[in-house]
Each structure stands twice: as structure tokens, then as C-alpha cells.
Scaffold this active site. Sequence first.
Site, PDB file in Angstrom:
ATOM      1  N   ASN A   1       8.647   7.154  12.515  1.00 60.97           N
ATOM      2  CA  ASN A   1       7.516   7.988  12.115  1.00 60.97           C
ATOM      3  C   ASN A   1       7.415   8.002  10.595  1.00 60.97           C
ATOM      4  OD1 ASN A   1       9.295  10.138  11.120  1.00 60.97           O
ATOM      5  ND2 ASN A   1       9.679  10.586  13.291  1.00 60.97           N
ATOM      6  N   ARG A   2       6.461   8.738  10.076  1.00 63.27           N
ATOM      7  CA  ARG A   2       6.142   8.702   8.651  1.00 63.27           C
ATOM      8  C   ARG A   2       6.932   9.706   7.813  1.00 63.27           C
ATOM      9  NH1 ARG A   2       0.109   9.965   8.318  1.00 63.27           N
ATOM     10  NH2 ARG A   2       0.549   9.768   6.079  1.00 63.27           N
TER      11      ARG A   2
END
Length: 415
Positions: A211-212
Site C-alpha cells: 500500500n501507499r
Amino acid sequence: MTTSRSIVIGVGGGIAAYKACSIIRRYVEDGHHVRVLPTKSALKFVGAATFEALSGHACSAEVFENVPEVPHVRIGQEADLVVVAPATADLLARAANGQADDLLTATLLTARCPLLFAPAMHTEMWEHPATRANVATLRERGATVVEPASGRLTGADSGPGRLPDPEEVAALGQLLLERPDALPRDLEGVRVLVTAGGTREPLDPVRFLGNRSSGKQGYAVARLAAQRGAKVTLVAGTTAGLADPAAVNVVRAATAQQMGDAVLKLAGQADLVVMAAAVADFRAKAVSSTKIKKTGAEPEPIVLERNDDILASLVAARNRGELPADVAIVGFAAETGDERGDVLFHARRKLASKGCDLLVVNAVTEGNAFEVDENAGWILAADGSERSLAKGSKAAIASRVLDAASALRAQHQVD
């Protein structure tokens, strides 16, 4: 945009004096007016020309220069923030004793703005009772004396006493400009467990689901908790190359399972748990032992299975008596709205399902939550209360979260 402020950088005479250059550059690039006040010993490590080139202003250690301008009084009176880095044992002693034998120490006596000291010295000097007494005196008078980092010192020595990363020192100073009361010693001795960053769930030896998350928000929580006196352990997933916070024990965890194992192992020794990591909800049911090759055929579907919910598991363990009943548990949630409801609708449902004491909610939008330096959102409490978090630096958000967590712990002790 950052409001331009008047910042004084005091530089003590230690080998870490060269690191002050990075702090000066950071503040100048942010648009602040920076004045550098080195001690005479500091000028033996870094020349005045370097400080002047970086700050754009003349620097001196002497009281008797530019006497008509009365610099030993005026500089402190006009300052919005004074950062002393490195603060040597000698400089801390002179400041604690109220000496005014050079331009820097005179300025420390006239300044009425936040004072931030970032110590740097050998471990034996940092741990000496005289230094500890000087630090306590400065803190009692309202100055912020940050905890030093541990690591390589001069020569072959290693241990506590290393100057924190210059970016960390600069960020703590910027926080005091935003919130002068952001670093009280209200968590002295409290054992805090923090998670930060994302997790990577492997698909094969090369690829992963991720994920970011940059880890910046969780690192800010860990950093400020340590500087507010807590004994902090940080379970760090993948981050954007962040330097370890000073005075924090860092445990690495790449996958959700590794993070869950670490958290459940460490939570029994914690008074406060802050789950700021972005833990993957799913992982591949089967991980290929070799790289999945690209062929002419359509790839096989990747079958996912759920990871354990670490936050819910912590609450369940507390409810079963496997964790102390008074351990405070804070969750984080990055949310978006959908056809069923807005961000707060989903956040309230999540708080109810998780059962944690506080839930910090961020709305995932462009320029908010992930991969940025600012954040905003809400703090929802199990008692139904809600408060908004105005947009600000992630350090400012972390300070508000720790305010709420500290108040929650105090309430638990009363109950």
C-alpha cells in the site's frame, strides 16, 4: 505555506556541529529568517563563512561586536524559536546556571520564545548526574531538552548521546512554532508501543501486495512519545526510508503476520498501544517459490485470504485478561466514503467493531493521509465523543493524538 519566523540556531562546540548546517538549510528553505550563534569552540569545527553562507547573515560568538545594536539582548527578544544543536555538556551547564559569557548564552537569557536543546556528547557525559541535573533544571524552567539518539559517537565509542537526525531536530523545532506546548513530559516512564508503515505480502520472490503508507505518521507518534518521556518501542513495516527516531527501540516487521506476532508479543509490557501502521487486509493464499513468469497466456488468478486483524486481536486479548485491563489502545483508520455513507459513517462503524478506546480517522484524499507531510481527520472515542483534527504537519497531528491518549490514561487511572 509556512509563515516566515525568526529562528536562532545556537551551535555548541562538539563534533556534531557540522550537522547544524542541515538544520539551518531546512529552515532557510522553509522561508524562515535564520540567525546562527556559534560558540567559540563551535567555530573550531565549522567556520563562520559556512554558517553565514547558509543563513545569509553574519554570525559571531562575541558580545562586543555591533555593540550599538545591543545584539546580546535584541536577538533573543526578537526570536520566535531558539534551537541549540548540538548542545554540549558544557553548554547545557552554562545555560542551566544562567551564565551569559558569550552571545549565545546571553541570548538564551533574553529569549521568551520556545527553547529547544538537542544534546550531543559521549554516553558517560550524558549519563553523569551533573548533566542530568542540568537537563532537569532546564526542563523545569520550560525549555525542551530532547532525548539524544543512540549510535556511533566519536572514535569507536557507541551509545546514547548522539545528536538526533538533523531532520528530526528541525521538525521538533517547527512543531514548537506551531504548538509551543506540544512537548510536555507527561509520558515520563510510560511504556508505549507504536506501529508504523505498510506491510508487504509476497506473491513470489520478486512481487508483493502493498500500500501507499510512508510510515511518517506512525514515526511522528513514536518520536514525540519518546520526547514526552515515554519508553517507546516502534514496530516498523515498510517506510519511505525514514531515519529511526531518537530514543526509540525499533523492531522490523515486513508482513502483516510478522507485525501481528511482534505486537502481540510486546503489548503485554505496554501501557499504551498506538496502531498507526497500514496493515494489509489480505495476503496471497499461495506464494510462488519462483518468479511468476510472463507468458502469452492469461495469468492465473491470485487467490487472496484474510490477514488477522491485529487491532481487534489486541482488544480481544485485553478483554480475555491476557493484557492489563488499563492498557489504552488507539487505532488508526484511513477511510473513503462510498454509496453507503461518508468517511465518518464508516469510521464510527469501524470503532464499534474494533472495540479500541480511540480511533484516529484520516480521509484519504489528494494531498492527505498517504505520502505527504500533512494530515487531517478526527479522533473518535469509545465514549461517543468526537473531535476534529485540523490540517497540519504529521507531527502536530501526532501531538494531538498523544494529548488524547495521555488524557485517556489519566481517566483509566482515576476509574
